[in-house]
Design an enzyme around this catalytic site. Structure first.
Site, short mmCIF file in Angstrom:
data_model
loop_
_atom_site.label_atom_id
_atom_site.label_comp_id
_atom_site.label_asym_id
_atom_site.label_seq_id
_atom_site.Cartn_x
_atom_site.Cartn_y
_atom_site.Cartn_z
N GLY A 163 30.59 24.29 66.97
CA GLY A 163 31.87 24.98 67.17
C GLY A 163 32.58 24.53 68.44
O GLY A 163 33.81 24.60 68.53
N GLU A 203 34.35 21.47 67.51
CA GLU A 203 35.45 21.88 66.61
C GLU A 203 36.59 22.51 67.40
O GLU A 203 37.76 22.27 67.11
CB GLU A 203 34.89 22.85 65.57
CG GLU A 203 33.94 22.17 64.60
CD GLU A 203 33.15 23.15 63.74
OE1 GLU A 203 32.41 23.98 64.30
OE2 GLU A 203 33.29 23.10 62.51
N1 CAA Z 1 24.11 29.64 70.59
C1 CAA Z 1 23.43 30.54 71.32
N2 CAA Z 1 22.79 30.25 72.47
C2 CAA Z 1 22.81 28.97 72.87
C3 CAA Z 1 23.49 27.97 72.17
C4 CAA Z 1 24.16 28.34 70.97
N3 CAA Z 1 24.88 27.48 70.23
N4 CAA Z 1 23.31 26.79 72.82
C5 CAA Z 1 22.58 27.06 73.89
N5 CAA Z 1 22.27 28.38 73.94
C6 CAA Z 1 21.48 29.09 74.94
C7 CAA Z 1 19.98 28.75 74.81
O1 CAA Z 1 19.40 29.55 73.80
C8 CAA Z 1 19.48 29.06 76.20
O2 CAA Z 1 19.35 30.45 76.32
P1 CAA Z 1 17.96 31.08 76.91
O3 CAA Z 1 17.91 30.56 78.33
O4 CAA Z 1 18.18 32.54 76.81
O5 CAA Z 1 16.86 30.53 76.08
C9 CAA Z 1 20.66 28.66 77.08
O6 CAA Z 1 21.82 28.62 76.24
C10 CAA Z 1 20.48 27.26 77.68
O7 CAA Z 1 20.22 26.35 76.62
P2 CAA Z 1 18.94 25.37 76.59
O8 CAA Z 1 17.80 25.93 77.36
O9 CAA Z 1 18.70 25.01 75.16
O10 CAA Z 1 19.56 24.11 77.40
P3 CAA Z 1 19.11 22.61 77.28
O11 CAA Z 1 19.80 21.90 78.42
O12 CAA Z 1 17.64 22.46 77.16
O13 CAA Z 1 19.76 22.09 75.88
C11 CAA Z 1 21.49 21.88 74.20
C12 CAA Z 1 21.14 22.02 75.71
C13 CAA Z 1 21.01 20.50 73.71
C14 CAA Z 1 23.01 21.96 74.07
C15 CAA Z 1 20.78 23.00 73.40
O14 CAA Z 1 21.06 24.23 74.03
C16 CAA Z 1 21.21 23.08 71.96
O15 CAA Z 1 20.79 22.28 71.15
N6 CAA Z 1 22.07 24.10 71.63
C17 CAA Z 1 22.48 24.37 70.28
C18 CAA Z 1 23.51 23.35 69.80
C19 CAA Z 1 23.90 23.64 68.36
O16 CAA Z 1 23.10 23.61 67.46
N7 CAA Z 1 25.19 23.93 68.14
C20 CAA Z 1 25.72 24.26 66.82
C21 CAA Z 1 25.75 25.74 66.63
S1 CAA Z 1 26.16 26.24 64.97
C22 CAA Z 1 27.83 26.07 64.87
O17 CAA Z 1 28.51 25.73 65.82
C23 CAA Z 1 28.39 26.42 63.50
C24 CAA Z 1 29.85 26.21 63.35
O18 CAA Z 1 30.35 25.13 63.21
C25 CAA Z 1 30.72 27.38 63.23
#
Ligand code: CAA
Length: 262
Positions: A113, A116
């Site tokens: 998102g 996006e």
């Molecule tokens: N939603 C909720 N929480 C999220 C998040 C997300 N999309 N991305 C990161 N966070 C949170 C993590 O859970 C973490 O929280 P906690 O400390 O409570 O565990 C905090 O943010 C820090 O994140 P990380 O510890 O994971 O940080 P990192 O540096 O190790 O990794 C990252 C960074 C690679 C961006 C990783 O956080 C990640 O892969 N995030 C998810 C990315 C993702 O899948 N995005 C797509 C979401 S679905 C979507 O967007 C659907 C749509 O089109 C409408």
């Protein structure tokens, strides 16, 4: 309004006519939840209504523009809940329908998102640290706020398929080369450079800016013949405004124009 998930600044760093909207959920890398999208819709509505605002800049933190939709908020939702709440639609519409230009200033992660949201803006300026991606495939879903459609228009089918089916990220240079990003700056210069750009836009005739925005958007939505016809009509109609007289008189008189939005 007092925002909890955004920091909204008017004329930041002296950038006259600019509103800076900073996504501010550091605990979740600015993941987009219902509250943030609701607040973003309000902030854009206020910027739209304020005649002193000529350009909007949307940014995040150094680490993340936004790491996607909020996975924790979504994970337990049923189909009926997603459908009834029309999840993400109101926030997305507020960005899509804003008549003032919105520049996305992207540092760090712009995923799912977040990517996006950046693509919904009028153009994207990236820090050299920016990482774009649509990793929804890793969660067993698909992009849900326009990613399959907009990314494909930006970078073409082959790269969009590659990004969306593998869920890989692309860095700033690949994003610029592919047409997703318009320019790249070193991370510490990103905001000053984007604010200067936004102030330059804000100093133009707001009528001409709105019509130019509408015309470039039309290039996405319509055929060449219809788009060129619309351009001709709007180009002619700009001669109804005082700003056209002022802009051309200033050129002839070798001075800076003073646009009044009339
Ligand atoms: N939603 C909720 N929480 C999220 C998040 C997300 N999309 N991305 C990161 N966070 C949170 C993590 O859970 C973490 O929280 P906690 O400390 O409570 O565990 C905090 O943010 C820090 O994140 P990380 O510890 O994971 O940080 P990192 O540096 O190790 O990794 C990252 C960074 C690679 C961006 C990783 O956080 C990640 O892969 N995030 C998810 C990315 C993702 O899948 N995005 C797509 C979401 S679905 C979507 O967007 C659907 C749509 O089109 C409408």
């Amino acid at each position: 309004m007092a925002y909890q998930t955004l920091i909204v600044e008017t004329a930041p760093e002296g950038a006259a006519g600019v509103v800076l909207i900073r996504l501010n959920r550091p605990e979740a890398l600015n993941a987009l939840n219902a509250q943030l999208l609701g607040e973003l819709a309000v902030a854009l509505g206020e910027a739209q209504a304020d005649e002193a605002v000529g350009c909007i800049v949307l940014t995040g933190s150094a680490k993340a523009f936004a790491a996607g939709a909020d996975i924790k908020e979504m994970s337990d939702k049923t189909y009926a809940q997603m459908f009834k709440a029309d999840f993400f639609t109101a926030g997305a519409r507020a960005v899509e329908q804003c008549r003032k230009p919105i520049i996305a200033a992207v540092s760090g992660y712009a995923l799912g998102g977040g990517c996006e949201l950046a693509m919904m803006c009028d153009f994207i300026i990236a820090a050299d640290t920016a990482k774009f991606g649509q990793p929804e495939i890793n969660l067993g879903v698909a992009p849900g706020i326009g990613g399959t459609q907009r990314l494909t228009r930006f970078v073409g089918k082959s790269k969009a398929m590659d990004m969306i089916l593998t869920g890989r990220m692309m860095g700033a240079e690949e994003a610029e080369r592919s047409g997703l990003v318009s320019r790249i700056f070193p991370a510490d210069l990103l905001l000053p450079e984007v604010l200067a750009m936004a102030a330059k836009i804000a100093a133009q005739s707001p009528l001409a800016v709105a019509m130019n925005k509408e015309l470039v958007q039309a290039a996405y939505e319509t055929t060449l013949t219809t788009g060129v016809a619309l351009e001709r009509r709007l180009f002619h109609s700009l001669f109804a405004f005082e700003d056209q007289k002022e802009g051309m008189a200033a050129f002839v008189e070798k001075r800076k124009p003073e646009f009044k939005g009339r």
